[in-house]
Design an enzyme around this catalytic site. Structure first.
Site, PDB file in Angstrom:
ATOM      1  N   SER A  12     -35.260  16.283  -5.940  1.00 59.08           N
ATOM      2  CA  SER A  12     -36.595  16.895  -5.890  1.00 59.08           C
ATOM      3  C   SER A  12     -37.275  16.486  -4.591  1.00 59.08           C
ATOM      4  O   SER A  12     -37.473  15.292  -4.334  1.00 59.08           O
ATOM      5  CB  SER A  12     -37.436  16.410  -7.076  1.00 59.08           C
ATOM      6  OG  SER A  12     -38.804  16.689  -6.798  1.00 59.08           O
ATOM      7  N   HIS A  37     -34.343  20.987  -5.382  1.00 59.56           N
ATOM      8  CA  HIS A  37     -35.334  21.247  -6.431  1.00 59.56           C
ATOM      9  C   HIS A  37     -36.745  21.177  -5.836  1.00 59.56           C
ATOM     10  O   HIS A  37     -37.114  20.193  -5.193  1.00 59.56           O
ATOM     11  CB  HIS A  37     -35.160  20.183  -7.522  1.00 59.56           C
ATOM     12  CG  HIS A  37     -36.004  20.371  -8.739  1.00 59.56           C
ATOM     13  ND1 HIS A  37     -35.673  21.240  -9.769  1.00 59.56           N
ATOM     14  CD2 HIS A  37     -37.168  19.791  -9.114  1.00 59.56           C
ATOM     15  CE1 HIS A  37     -36.590  21.179 -10.716  1.00 59.56           C
ATOM     16  NE2 HIS A  37     -37.520  20.302 -10.347  1.00 59.56           N
ATOM     17  N   ASP A  39     -40.720  21.357  -6.666  1.00 58.37           N
ATOM     18  CA  ASP A  39     -41.699  21.210  -7.745  1.00 58.37           C
ATOM     19  C   ASP A  39     -43.039  21.816  -7.348  1.00 58.37           C
ATOM     20  O   ASP A  39     -43.775  21.255  -6.536  1.00 58.37           O
ATOM     21  CB  ASP A  39     -41.884  19.723  -8.074  1.00 58.37           C
ATOM     22  CG  ASP A  39     -40.721  19.176  -8.879  1.00 58.37           C
ATOM     23  OD1 ASP A  39     -40.359  19.812  -9.892  1.00 58.37           O
ATOM     24  OD2 ASP A  39     -40.166  18.134  -8.488  1.00 58.37           O
ATOM     25  N   MET A  41     -46.746  22.703  -8.274  1.00 59.85           N
ATOM     26  CA  MET A  41     -47.794  22.239  -9.199  1.00 59.85           C
ATOM     27  C   MET A  41     -49.144  22.817  -8.785  1.00 59.85           C
ATOM     28  O   MET A  41     -49.421  22.946  -7.584  1.00 59.85           O
ATOM     29  CB  MET A  41     -47.883  20.719  -9.169  1.00 59.85           C
ATOM     30  CG  MET A  41     -46.556  20.038  -9.463  1.00 59.85           C
ATOM     31  SD  MET A  41     -46.759  18.247  -9.554  1.00 59.85           S
ATOM     32  CE  MET A  41     -45.043  17.751  -9.764  1.00 59.85           C
ATOM     33  N   HIS A  70     -39.226  25.074  -9.557  1.00 62.76           N
ATOM     34  CA  HIS A  70     -39.761  24.669 -10.864  1.00 62.76           C
ATOM     35  C   HIS A  70     -41.269  24.908 -10.846  1.00 62.76           C
ATOM     36  O   HIS A  70     -42.012  24.163 -10.196  1.00 62.76           O
ATOM     37  CB  HIS A  70     -39.425  23.186 -11.079  1.00 62.76           C
ATOM     38  CG  HIS A  70     -39.955  22.594 -12.342  1.00 62.76           C
ATOM     39  ND1 HIS A  70     -39.964  21.237 -12.575  1.00 62.76           N
ATOM     40  CD2 HIS A  70     -40.496  23.167 -13.459  1.00 62.76           C
ATOM     41  CE1 HIS A  70     -40.486  21.004 -13.762  1.00 62.76           C
ATOM     42  NE2 HIS A  70     -40.827  22.154 -14.317  1.00 62.76           N
ATOM     43  N   MET A  72     -44.739  24.665 -12.256  1.00 58.50           N
ATOM     44  CA  MET A  72     -45.618  23.996 -13.227  1.00 58.50           C
ATOM     45  C   MET A  72     -47.008  24.563 -12.992  1.00 58.50           C
ATOM     46  O   MET A  72     -47.908  23.880 -12.491  1.00 58.50           O
ATOM     47  CB  MET A  72     -45.562  22.473 -13.007  1.00 58.50           C
ATOM     48  CG  MET A  72     -44.262  21.863 -13.497  1.00 58.50           C
ATOM     49  SD  MET A  72     -43.934  20.231 -12.773  1.00 58.50           S
ATOM     50  CE  MET A  72     -43.112  20.727 -11.267  1.00 58.50           C
ATOM     51  N   MET A 141     -37.651  18.410 -19.740  1.00 59.39           N
ATOM     52  CA  MET A 141     -38.453  17.423 -19.007  1.00 59.39           C
ATOM     53  C   MET A 141     -38.323  16.077 -19.705  1.00 59.39           C
ATOM     54  O   MET A 141     -38.672  15.936 -20.876  1.00 59.39           O
ATOM     55  CB  MET A 141     -39.936  17.830 -18.995  1.00 59.39           C
ATOM     56  CG  MET A 141     -40.265  19.087 -18.210  1.00 59.39           C
ATOM     57  SD  MET A 141     -39.802  19.050 -16.467  1.00 59.39           S
ATOM     58  CE  MET A 141     -40.670  17.605 -15.875  1.00 59.39           C
ATOM     59  N   GLY A 146     -45.768  16.358 -13.489  1.00 58.60           N
ATOM     60  CA  GLY A 146     -46.922  16.126 -12.614  1.00 58.60           C
ATOM     61  C   GLY A 146     -46.631  15.147 -11.500  1.00 58.60           C
ATOM     62  O   GLY A 146     -47.167  15.283 -10.407  1.00 58.60           O
ATOM     63  N   PHE A 147     -45.763  14.182 -11.779  1.00 63.67           N
ATOM     64  CA  PHE A 147     -45.534  13.124 -10.787  1.00 63.67           C
ATOM     65  C   PHE A 147     -44.068  12.673 -10.799  1.00 63.67           C
ATOM     66  O   PHE A 147     -43.420  12.707 -11.848  1.00 63.67           O
ATOM     67  CB  PHE A 147     -46.424  11.913 -11.084  1.00 63.67           C
ATOM     68  CG  PHE A 147     -47.883  12.270 -11.137  1.00 63.67           C
ATOM     69  CD1 PHE A 147     -48.631  12.385  -9.959  1.00 63.67           C
ATOM     70  CD2 PHE A 147     -48.500  12.549 -12.345  1.00 63.67           C
ATOM     71  CE1 PHE A 147     -49.955  12.759  -9.998  1.00 63.67           C
ATOM     72  CE2 PHE A 147     -49.840  12.931 -12.397  1.00 63.67           C
ATOM     73  CZ  PHE A 147     -50.566  13.033 -11.227  1.00 63.67           C
ATOM     74  N   GLY A 148     -43.614  12.237  -9.634  1.00 66.08           N
ATOM     75  CA  GLY A 148     -42.297  11.622  -9.550  1.00 66.08           C
ATOM     76  C   GLY A 148     -42.388  10.154  -9.949  1.00 66.08           C
ATOM     77  O   GLY A 148     -43.485   9.604 -10.131  1.00 66.08           O
ATOM     78  N   GLY A 149     -41.243   9.520 -10.106  1.00 64.67           N
ATOM     79  CA  GLY A 149     -41.194   8.074 -10.309  1.00 64.67           C
ATOM     80  C   GLY A 149     -41.627   7.582 -11.676  1.00 64.67           C
ATOM     81  O   GLY A 149     -41.944   6.402 -11.834  1.00 64.67           O
ATOM     82  N   ASP A 177     -34.939  16.886 -15.964  1.00 65.47           N
ATOM     83  CA  ASP A 177     -35.878  16.650 -14.875  1.00 65.47           C
ATOM     84  C   ASP A 177     -36.803  15.488 -15.221  1.00 65.47           C
ATOM     85  O   ASP A 177     -37.571  15.559 -16.184  1.00 65.47           O
ATOM     86  CB  ASP A 177     -36.702  17.920 -14.633  1.00 65.47           C
ATOM     87  CG  ASP A 177     -37.523  17.844 -13.364  1.00 65.47           C
ATOM     88  OD1 ASP A 177     -37.469  16.811 -12.680  1.00 65.47           O
ATOM     89  OD2 ASP A 177     -38.231  18.823 -13.072  1.00 65.47           O
ATOM     90  N   GLY A 178     -36.690  14.402 -14.436  1.00 63.89           N
ATOM     91  CA  GLY A 178     -37.579  13.256 -14.601  1.00 63.89           C
ATOM     92  C   GLY A 178     -36.852  12.007 -15.050  1.00 63.89           C
ATOM     93  O   GLY A 178     -36.119  12.030 -16.044  1.00 63.89           O
ATOM     94  N   GLY A 179     -37.018  10.948 -14.262  1.00 66.07           N
ATOM     95  CA  GLY A 179     -36.469   9.657 -14.660  1.00 66.07           C
ATOM     96  C   GLY A 179     -34.958   9.549 -14.611  1.00 66.07           C
ATOM     97  O   GLY A 179     -34.380   8.642 -15.210  1.00 66.07           O
TER      98      GLY A 179
END
Ligand code: DX5
Ligand code: ZN
Length: 227
Positions: A12, A37, A39, A41, A70, A72, A141, A146-149, A177-179
């Site tokens: 991402s 990817h 993102d 938003m 993606h 959002m 998800m 909304g946020f990375g990390g 997607d995420g983590g």
């Protein structure tokens, strides 16, 4: 784009250097990523603001692989054409952002892109049951968007398993997607996911001047899942 279920790593660019997208994309592709990817938003559906179609159009010429967009954003239908015209290969919209998700998927396919439907962590797998014959990708998800990390939400492994069962032999990819990290990646590929989005886990410690770190990070995820 042809369908296959080989495991793909999709960094991402939310975790890239925002002053340097062209070079960042060229670096991650040279270091062996499969998709890129993006993102998007809107500060409304999610509490953060990122990229519009003009940015996607500008980075498209740096992407040799697949531009995975993606969205959002809500409303979403009115923007599909713009992201398709910007060169998206895959457009994913959220089921929670679209009261007429069936129409949204039709509109994405009509725009010439592969159609993806994303589910927030609190949304059950069954929410997409009646879309299965009209989607190319389901995005699970594993963080609140909304946020990375952010930290991986483990309950999404069970949801992924359920979705893979529901999909049966339909040609549908499951994207997580995420983590995603070398620790969490095996959990989701064992559950049936094939596209792994990873922001911080790919970009951490690297830069366009130290691109080999991106390669090490990508290989660490691949070796954790044995591919
Ligand atoms: C979250 C985004 C993700 C995110 C992933 O809203 O959709 O793509 O950037 O970042 P990491 O891999 O850092 O969780
Ligand atoms: Zn994403």
């Amino acid at each position: 784009m042809t369908f296959d279920r080989s495991i793909k790593i999709a960094p991402s660019i939310l975790s890239a250097d925002f002053a340097n997208f062209g070079k960042e994309i060229e670096a991650i592709e040279a270091q062996g990523c499969d998709w890129v990817h993006v993102d998007v938003m809107d500060g409304h559906f999610v509490p953060n603001l990122t990229f519009g179609p003009l940015l996607c159009d500008a980075i498209r010429k740096h992407i040799k692989t697949v531009m995975d967009v993606h969205l959002m954003i809500a409303p979403v239908d009115t923007y599909i054409e713009a992201y398709a015209a910007a060169g998206a290969d895959v457009i994913t919209a959220h089921i929670e952002a679209s009261p007429h998700a069936h129409r949204t998927m039709q509109a994405i396919r009509a725009s010439g892109c592969k159609a993806g439907i994303a589910l927030n962590p609190a949304t059950p797998a069954e929410a997409v049951e009646y879309l299965l014959d009209m989607v190319d990708l389901i995005c699970v998800m594993a963080v609140n968007p909304g946020f990375g990390g952010q930290k991986f939400i483990r309950s999404q492994v069970e949801k992924t398993k359920k979705l893979r069962q529901m999909i049966g032999d339909r040609p549908i990819n499951i994207e997580i997607d995420g983590g995603v990290t070398p620790e969490t990646a095996p959990l989701v590929t064992d559950a049936g996911a094939d596209i792994l989005v990873a922001g911080s886990a790919v970009f951490k410690g690297g830069s366009v001047d130290k691109p080999e770190v991106y390669g090490e990070n990508i290989r660490a995820i691949r070796s954790a899942i044995g591919c």
